[in-house]
Design a protein around this motif. Structure first.
Motif, PDB file in Angstrom:
ATOM      1  N   THR A  78       0.851  -1.172   0.000  1.00 53.64           N
ATOM      2  CA  THR A  78       0.000   0.000   0.000  1.00 53.64           C
ATOM      3  C   THR A  78       0.894   1.231   0.000  1.00 53.64           C
ATOM      4  N   ARG A  79       0.750   2.071  -1.003  1.00 54.11           N
ATOM      5  CA  ARG A  79       1.669   3.175  -1.208  1.00 54.11           C
ATOM      6  C   ARG A  79       1.709   4.098   0.011  1.00 54.11           C
ATOM      7  N   GLY A  80       2.903   4.277   0.542  1.00 56.39           N
ATOM      8  CA  GLY A  80       3.121   5.217   1.621  1.00 56.39           C
ATOM      9  C   GLY A  80       2.598   4.788   2.968  1.00 56.39           C
ATOM     10  N   ARG A  81       2.086   3.558   3.109  1.00 56.08           N
ATOM     11  CA  ARG A  81       1.510   3.151   4.377  1.00 56.08           C
ATOM     12  C   ARG A  81       2.200   1.937   4.994  1.00 56.08           C
ATOM     13  N   GLY A  82       3.235   1.380   4.371  1.00 56.32           N
ATOM     14  CA  GLY A  82       3.987   0.291   4.969  1.00 56.32           C
ATOM     15  C   GLY A  82       3.238  -1.015   5.075  1.00 56.32           C
ATOM     16  N   LEU A  83       2.199  -1.210   4.259  1.00 59.95           N
ATOM     17  CA  LEU A  83       1.397  -2.422   4.296  1.00 59.95           C
ATOM     18  C   LEU A  83       1.413  -3.111   2.938  1.00 59.95           C
ATOM     19  N   ASP A  84       1.163  -4.429   2.938  1.00 59.87           N
ATOM     20  CA  ASP A  84       1.051  -5.144   1.675  1.00 59.87           C
ATOM     21  C   ASP A  84      -0.407  -5.132   1.214  1.00 59.87           C
ATOM     22  N   ARG A  85      -0.691  -5.853   0.155  1.00 60.47           N
ATOM     23  CA  ARG A  85      -2.043  -5.827  -0.418  1.00 60.47           C
ATOM     24  C   ARG A  85      -3.085  -6.428   0.505  1.00 60.47           C
ATOM     25  N   GLY A 119      -3.105  -5.823   3.689  1.00 60.50           N
ATOM     26  CA  GLY A 119      -3.211  -4.942   4.842  1.00 60.50           C
ATOM     27  C   GLY A 119      -2.317  -5.319   6.000  1.00 60.50           C
ATOM     28  N   CYS A 120      -1.314  -6.170   5.746  1.00 61.46           N
ATOM     29  CA  CYS A 120      -0.361  -6.576   6.782  1.00 61.46           C
ATOM     30  C   CYS A 120       0.936  -5.781   6.643  1.00 61.46           C
ATOM     31  N   PHE A 121       1.663  -5.667   7.739  1.00 60.04           N
ATOM     32  CA  PHE A 121       2.907  -4.914   7.737  1.00 60.04           C
ATOM     33  C   PHE A 121       3.925  -5.520   6.773  1.00 60.04           C
ATOM     34  N   VAL A 122       4.594  -4.670   6.029  1.00 62.40           N
ATOM     35  CA  VAL A 122       5.756  -5.067   5.246  1.00 62.40           C
ATOM     36  C   VAL A 122       6.979  -4.905   6.134  1.00 62.40           C
ATOM     37  N   ARG A 123       7.766  -5.942   6.246  1.00 61.45           N
ATOM     38  CA  ARG A 123       8.924  -5.899   7.142  1.00 61.45           C
ATOM     39  C   ARG A 123       9.913  -4.821   6.710  1.00 61.45           C
ATOM     40  N   GLU A 124      10.395  -4.076   7.681  1.00 61.94           N
ATOM     41  CA  GLU A 124      11.351  -3.015   7.400  1.00 61.94           C
ATOM     42  C   GLU A 124      12.765  -3.563   7.216  1.00 61.94           C
ATOM     43  N   GLY A 125      13.552  -2.836   6.448  1.00 56.85           N
ATOM     44  CA  GLY A 125      14.992  -3.052   6.413  1.00 56.85           C
ATOM     45  C   GLY A 125      15.450  -4.240   5.605  1.00 56.85           C
ATOM     46  N   ALA A 126      16.740  -4.205   5.267  1.00 60.50           N
ATOM     47  CA  ALA A 126      17.413  -5.285   4.557  1.00 60.50           C
ATOM     48  C   ALA A 126      18.911  -5.068   4.711  1.00 60.50           C
ATOM     49  N   LEU A 127      19.666  -6.153   4.744  1.00 60.18           N
ATOM     50  CA  LEU A 127      21.114  -6.018   4.923  1.00 60.18           C
ATOM     51  C   LEU A 127      21.763  -5.282   3.762  1.00 60.18           C
ATOM     52  N   ASP A 128      21.200  -5.398   2.577  1.00 66.55           N
ATOM     53  CA  ASP A 128      21.816  -4.705   1.440  1.00 66.55           C
ATOM     54  C   ASP A 128      21.551  -3.198   1.461  1.00 66.55           C
ATOM     55  N   ARG A 129      20.781  -2.716   2.434  1.00 66.79           N
ATOM     56  CA  ARG A 129      20.576  -1.279   2.581  1.00 66.79           C
ATOM     57  C   ARG A 129      21.568  -0.648   3.563  1.00 66.79           C
ATOM     58  N   VAL A 130      22.346  -1.470   4.255  1.00 72.93           N
ATOM     59  CA  VAL A 130      23.349  -0.935   5.185  1.00 72.93           C
ATOM     60  C   VAL A 130      24.411  -0.209   4.374  1.00 72.93           C
ATOM     61  N   SER A 131      24.579   1.075   4.621  1.00 67.48           N
ATOM     62  CA  SER A 131      25.524   1.864   3.826  1.00 67.48           C
ATOM     63  C   SER A 131      26.964   1.557   4.221  1.00 67.48           C
ATOM     64  N   ALA A 132      27.878   1.899   3.333  1.00 73.25           N
ATOM     65  CA  ALA A 132      29.293   1.556   3.507  1.00 73.25           C
ATOM     66  C   ALA A 132      29.880   2.030   4.837  1.00 73.25           C
ATOM     67  N   PRO A 133      29.574   3.255   5.300  1.00 72.34           N
ATOM     68  CA  PRO A 133      30.182   3.680   6.569  1.00 72.34           C
ATOM     69  C   PRO A 133      29.812   2.802   7.756  1.00 72.34           C
TER      70      PRO A 133
END
Length: 272
Positions: free
Chosen positions: A2-9, A11-25
């Motif tokens: 769901t656009r901008g609301r953190g939910l899937d189709r 109506g459940c939460f979409v899990r936040e975060g992913a290891l590939d989003r950890v920035s280099a620093p």
């Protein structure tokens, strides 16, 4: 989603975060945390570990953001375990300038996947934590929706915490102590304010500024107080007088409103 609301189709939460989003620093800090955790507990006791917060969401700012993590042990942690984790926090915070503080939560797996914590720590692991090592506890937990039950069990205990927070504020004598406490109180109030309105808004966000704005739509009379708390959550030292204002103004009102709307979170075992 769901656009901008953190939910899937559904109506459940979409899990936040992913290891590939950890920035280099922040990658060296994560690697060191992983190594220290493995050495400290070993495979016999370490069930799994997780990251949460801005680092796995990819929004962390070097020198400003802290690194938050959760460790799940196969057995219940002891006082010595908690002391060892505090030492790891201190060592990593000292060694890496890119992090402005470390926060490591430590629990046993039975508590994390138990019925009592199903809508608090269980939800937290399943929806806000990014798996780092070990089997993912989320596999044995339900899917979650932005309900009043979830709101009550995550943040419906602010009224119990207020006396202790006021005592800590009165006992804080240094600028560093007050800055840390202001940051923690401000974050808690913004997140509590957001979950107060979360079921009505029908979604999820971990962004503190967005959380304050969502709250403001439903409670415009308290909007500026909540926006001030959101600002202080990022730069607490810039608002040295705000702690008292939050604890005597916004916090007690928010605690009472939360009880009226969602009720009280279940008391912990042994509480009166």
């Amino acid at each position: 989603m769901t656009r901008g609301r953190g939910l899937d189709r559904d109506g459940c939460f979409v899990r936040e975060g992913a290891l590939d989003r950890v920035s280099a620093p922040f990658a060296p800090v994560v690697a060191e945390f992983r190594a220290r955790t493995g050495a400290l507990f070993g495979p016999g006791r370490l069930h799994s570990s997780y990251l949460f917060g801005s680092v796995p969401r990819g929004t962390a700012v070097p020198g400003v953001s802290d690194l938050d993590a959760l460790i799940a042990l196969r057995d219940e942690p002891t006082d010595a375990d908690h002391a060892a984790v505090r030492a790891v926090e201190h060592d990593l915070d000292t060694a890496f300038r890119q992090v402005n503080g470390m926060g490591i939560l430590l629990f046993g797996v039975d508590r994390l996947r138990g019925e009592r914590e199903r809508y608090d720590l269980g939800w937290f692991v399943a929806c806000l934590c990014t798996p780092l090592d070990g089997p993912d506890l989320a596999a044995g937990l339900p899917r979650y929706r932005p309900t009043s039950l979830l709101a009550r069990e995550t943040n419906g205990d602010l009224f119990r915490s207020l006396p202790g927070l006021r005592e800590r504020a009165a006992a804080a004598t240094t600028e560093a102590e007050r800055t840390r406490l202001t940051r923690g109180v401000a974050r808690r109030l913004v997140r509590t304010g957001f979950t107060l309105v979360m079921p009505r808004w029908g979604g999820w966000t971990s962004d503190l500024d967005e959380s304050a704005e969502v709250f403001a739509r439903f409670y415009p009379a308290h909007a500026e107080q909540m926006r001030a708390a959101a600002r202080a959550a990022w730069a607490p030292a810039a608002y040295p007088e705000l702690l008292e204002a939050l604890l005597t103004g916004l916090a007690p009102w928010l605690a009472a409103e939360y009880l009226a709307v969602h009720g009280a979170k279940a008391a912990p075992p042994g509480a009166d």
